[in-house]
Design a protein around this motif. Structure first.
Motif, PDB file in Angstrom:
ATOM      1  N   LYS A  77     -27.609  13.105 -26.493  1.00  0.00           N
ATOM      2  CA  LYS A  77     -26.408  12.633 -25.809  1.00  0.00           C
ATOM      3  C   LYS A  77     -25.223  13.512 -26.171  1.00  0.00           C
ATOM      4  O   LYS A  77     -24.430  13.913 -25.299  1.00  0.00           O
ATOM      5  N   GLU A  78     -25.074  13.818 -27.482  1.00  0.00           N
ATOM      6  CA  GLU A  78     -23.980  14.671 -27.927  1.00  0.00           C
ATOM      7  C   GLU A  78     -24.098  16.067 -27.314  1.00  0.00           C
ATOM      8  O   GLU A  78     -23.098  16.658 -26.891  1.00  0.00           O
ATOM      9  N   ARG A  79     -25.338  16.583 -27.271  1.00  0.00           N
ATOM     10  CA  ARG A  79     -25.545  17.914 -26.705  1.00  0.00           C
ATOM     11  C   ARG A  79     -25.155  17.950 -25.232  1.00  0.00           C
ATOM     12  O   ARG A  79     -24.477  18.874 -24.758  1.00  0.00           O
ATOM     13  N   LEU A  80     -25.593  16.919 -24.497  1.00  0.00           N
ATOM     14  CA  LEU A  80     -25.284  16.851 -23.075  1.00  0.00           C
ATOM     15  C   LEU A  80     -23.783  16.691 -22.838  1.00  0.00           C
ATOM     16  O   LEU A  80     -23.226  17.282 -21.912  1.00  0.00           O
ATOM     17  N   GLN A  81     -23.134  15.873 -23.713  1.00  0.00           N
ATOM     18  CA  GLN A  81     -21.698  15.676 -23.564  1.00  0.00           C
ATOM     19  C   GLN A  81     -20.948  16.991 -23.804  1.00  0.00           C
ATOM     20  O   GLN A  81     -20.007  17.322 -23.060  1.00  0.00           O
ATOM     21  N   LYS A  82     -21.374  17.741 -24.822  1.00  0.00           N
ATOM     22  CA  LYS A  82     -20.753  19.036 -25.101  1.00  0.00           C
ATOM     23  C   LYS A  82     -20.989  19.998 -23.941  1.00  0.00           C
ATOM     24  O   LYS A  82     -20.083  20.756 -23.562  1.00  0.00           O
ATOM     25  N   GLU A  83     -22.206  19.964 -23.413  1.00  0.00           N
ATOM     26  CA  GLU A  83     -22.529  20.856 -22.297  1.00  0.00           C
ATOM     27  C   GLU A  83     -21.679  20.507 -21.069  1.00  0.00           C
ATOM     28  O   GLU A  83     -21.179  21.411 -20.385  1.00  0.00           O
ATOM     29  N   ILE A  84     -21.516  19.200 -20.807  1.00  0.00           N
ATOM     30  CA  ILE A  84     -20.691  18.771 -19.680  1.00  0.00           C
ATOM     31  C   ILE A  84     -19.244  19.220 -19.875  1.00  0.00           C
ATOM     32  O   ILE A  84     -18.598  19.735 -18.950  1.00  0.00           O
ATOM     33  N   THR A  85     -18.725  19.038 -21.109  1.00  0.00           N
ATOM     34  CA  THR A  85     -17.348  19.454 -21.403  1.00  0.00           C
ATOM     35  C   THR A  85     -17.174  20.951 -21.202  1.00  0.00           C
ATOM     36  O   THR A  85     -16.173  21.401 -20.619  1.00  0.00           O
ATOM     37  N   THR A  86     -18.164  21.719 -21.680  1.00  0.00           N
ATOM     38  CA  THR A  86     -18.103  23.176 -21.527  1.00  0.00           C
ATOM     39  C   THR A  86     -18.149  23.572 -20.053  1.00  0.00           C
ATOM     40  O   THR A  86     -17.384  24.434 -19.602  1.00  0.00           O
ATOM     41  N   LEU A  87     -19.046  22.942 -19.288  1.00  0.00           N
ATOM     42  CA  LEU A  87     -19.164  23.251 -17.872  1.00  0.00           C
ATOM     43  C   LEU A  87     -17.890  22.886 -17.115  1.00  0.00           C
ATOM     44  O   LEU A  87     -17.450  23.632 -16.223  1.00  0.00           O
ATOM     45  N   GLU A  88     -17.309  21.739 -17.465  1.00  0.00           N
ATOM     46  CA  GLU A  88     -16.064  21.337 -16.809  1.00  0.00           C
ATOM     47  C   GLU A  88     -14.945  22.321 -17.117  1.00  0.00           C
ATOM     48  O   GLU A  88     -14.149  22.673 -16.240  1.00  0.00           O
ATOM     49  N   ALA A  89     -14.886  22.769 -18.402  1.00  0.00           N
ATOM     50  CA  ALA A  89     -13.865  23.749 -18.799  1.00  0.00           C
ATOM     51  C   ALA A  89     -14.080  25.068 -18.061  1.00  0.00           C
ATOM     52  O   ALA A  89     -13.121  25.695 -17.590  1.00  0.00           O
ATOM     53  N   ASN A  90     -15.350  25.478 -17.975  1.00  0.00           N
ATOM     54  CA  ASN A  90     -15.659  26.718 -17.254  1.00  0.00           C
ATOM     55  C   ASN A  90     -15.293  26.603 -15.779  1.00  0.00           C
ATOM     56  O   ASN A  90     -14.782  27.548 -15.180  1.00  0.00           O
ATOM     57  N   THR A  91     -15.591  25.421 -15.203  1.00  0.00           N
ATOM     58  CA  THR A  91     -15.264  25.205 -13.790  1.00  0.00           C
ATOM     59  C   THR A  91     -13.757  25.281 -13.569  1.00  0.00           C
ATOM     60  O   THR A  91     -13.273  25.919 -12.617  1.00  0.00           O
ATOM     61  N   THR A  92     -12.993  24.635 -14.454  1.00  0.00           N
ATOM     62  CA  THR A  92     -11.529  24.683 -14.354  1.00  0.00           C
ATOM     63  C   THR A  92     -11.022  26.116 -14.470  1.00  0.00           C
ATOM     64  O   THR A  92     -10.156  26.552 -13.701  1.00  0.00           O
ATOM     65  N   SER A  93     -11.595  26.846 -15.443  1.00  0.00           N
ATOM     66  CA  SER A  93     -11.199  28.242 -15.638  1.00  0.00           C
ATOM     67  C   SER A  93     -11.546  29.085 -14.419  1.00  0.00           C
ATOM     68  O   SER A  93     -10.742  29.905 -13.958  1.00  0.00           O
ATOM     69  N   ASN A  94     -12.752  28.856 -13.879  1.00  0.00           N
ATOM     70  CA  ASN A  94     -13.182  29.625 -12.705  1.00  0.00           C
ATOM     71  C   ASN A  94     -12.312  29.319 -11.483  1.00  0.00           C
ATOM     72  O   ASN A  94     -11.969  30.222 -10.715  1.00  0.00           O
ATOM     73  N   LEU A  95     -11.962  28.026 -11.317  1.00  0.00           N
ATOM     74  CA  LEU A  95     -11.103  27.655 -10.202  1.00  0.00           C
ATOM     75  C   LEU A  95      -9.731  28.310 -10.327  1.00  0.00           C
ATOM     76  O   LEU A  95      -9.139  28.753  -9.321  1.00  0.00           O
ATOM     77  N   ALA A  96      -9.229  28.366 -11.571  1.00  0.00           N
ATOM     78  CA  ALA A  96      -7.935  29.021 -11.797  1.00  0.00           C
ATOM     79  C   ALA A  96      -8.016  30.509 -11.476  1.00  0.00           C
ATOM     80  O   ALA A  96      -7.108  31.089 -10.866  1.00  0.00           O
ATOM     81  N   ARG A  97      -9.135  31.133 -11.898  1.00  0.00           N
ATOM     82  CA  ARG A  97      -9.323  32.554 -11.598  1.00  0.00           C
ATOM     83  C   ARG A  97      -9.457  32.784 -10.094  1.00  0.00           C
ATOM     84  O   ARG A  97      -8.926  33.749  -9.546  1.00  0.00           O
ATOM     85  N   ILE A  98     -10.191  31.866  -9.417  1.00  0.00           N
ATOM     86  CA  ILE A  98     -10.358  31.982  -7.969  1.00  0.00           C
ATOM     87  C   ILE A  98      -8.996  31.880  -7.273  1.00  0.00           C
ATOM     88  O   ILE A  98      -8.689  32.641  -6.349  1.00  0.00           O
TER      89      ILE A  98
END
Length: 242
Positions: free
Chosen positions: A173-194
């Motif tokens: 659960k912790e691993r998945l939560q960290k992965e989700i947080t990382t993916l969300e952060a990456n998505t936000t960063s990618n959207l900003a770059r886009i």
């Protein structure tokens, strides 16, 4: 989340099924076994666990509880026998005399095993519930005590396994939560770059249009200057001829 609810549901099903299954297990009963081509009176009890698990625990338990050392495992598993035995061994809880003690473990199912114990004072004097009722009752008591110990051990191991699975689920659960947080952060960063790239592209397109207009104007000015330059050269040539 689905795994969590599935685990809870499975635990509930197991919990509901346990009383019914337990009613058929851990109860010592009088029966018989075929040994040396003859039927011998025996005490049988079924417990949870594989035959290998029961065989190992039975040997260690009877050694620790009654100081009876069973033989039949061979050397490093070579020469392993179906019947575990201790010939002419003292067992004061059964009889004041030396006895030949035998046991066998079989598997009625993948999750249960059955222990059969029988004994005798010699090769032709096996204990019998009618002829040697006191000694045979002691065998039954021994089997029932082992069943109680086996049930406690099985439950402890099940609890340990459940705790292990729970910890693994928590880690997952912790691993998945960290992965989700990382993916969300990456998505936000990618959207900003886009968005930044879109703005850059828009600026580039505007600049290209402006440069295109300047290019036309510059071309026109260059043609005009060529004409002016040629006129001046013509004038200079005319003056040279005079």
């Amino acid at each position: 989340m689905k795994f969590f609810f599935a685990t809870i549901l499975l635990a509930g099903v197991v919990g509901l099924a346990a009383p019914r299954a337990s009613a058929q297990l851990y109860e010592a009963r009088t029966s018989s076994v075929n040994f040396e081509k003859k039927e011998r009176a025996a005490v049988k009890v079924q417990v949870e666990g594989t035959a290998a698990w029961t065989r190992d625990f039975w040997q260690s338990w009877i050694k620790d509880t009654y100081n009876i050392r069973l033989k039949g495992d061979g050397v490093f598993g070579v020469g392993k026998k179906d019947v575990l035995m201790a010939k002419q061994t003292p067992a004061s809880s059964v009889s004041g005399k030396l006895i030949d003690f035998y046991s066998m473990i079989t598997s009625p199912s993948d999750t249960t095993s059955e222990l059969s114990i029988f004994a005798g004072f010699g090769p032709d004097t096996f204990l019998d519930p009618d002829k040697t009722s006191t000694e045979f009752a002691a065998l039954r008591s021994m089997a029932q005590s082992f069943a109680t110990a086996a049930r406690q051990k099985a439950y402890k191991e099940q609890i340990a396994e459940a705790e292990k699975q729970l910890k693994e689920s928590e880690k997952e659960k912790e691993r998945l939560q960290k992965e989700i947080t990382t993916l969300e952060a990456n998505t936000t960063s990618n959207l900003a770059r886009i968005e930044a790239l879109k703005q850059t592209n828009a600026s580039n397109a505007l600049k290209a249009r402006e440069d295109s207009v300047k290019l036309v104007t510059t071309g026109q000015q260059m043609e005009l200057r060529k004409i002016q330059l040629q006129k001046r050269r013509d004038r200079l040539s005319a003056l040279d001829r005079k």
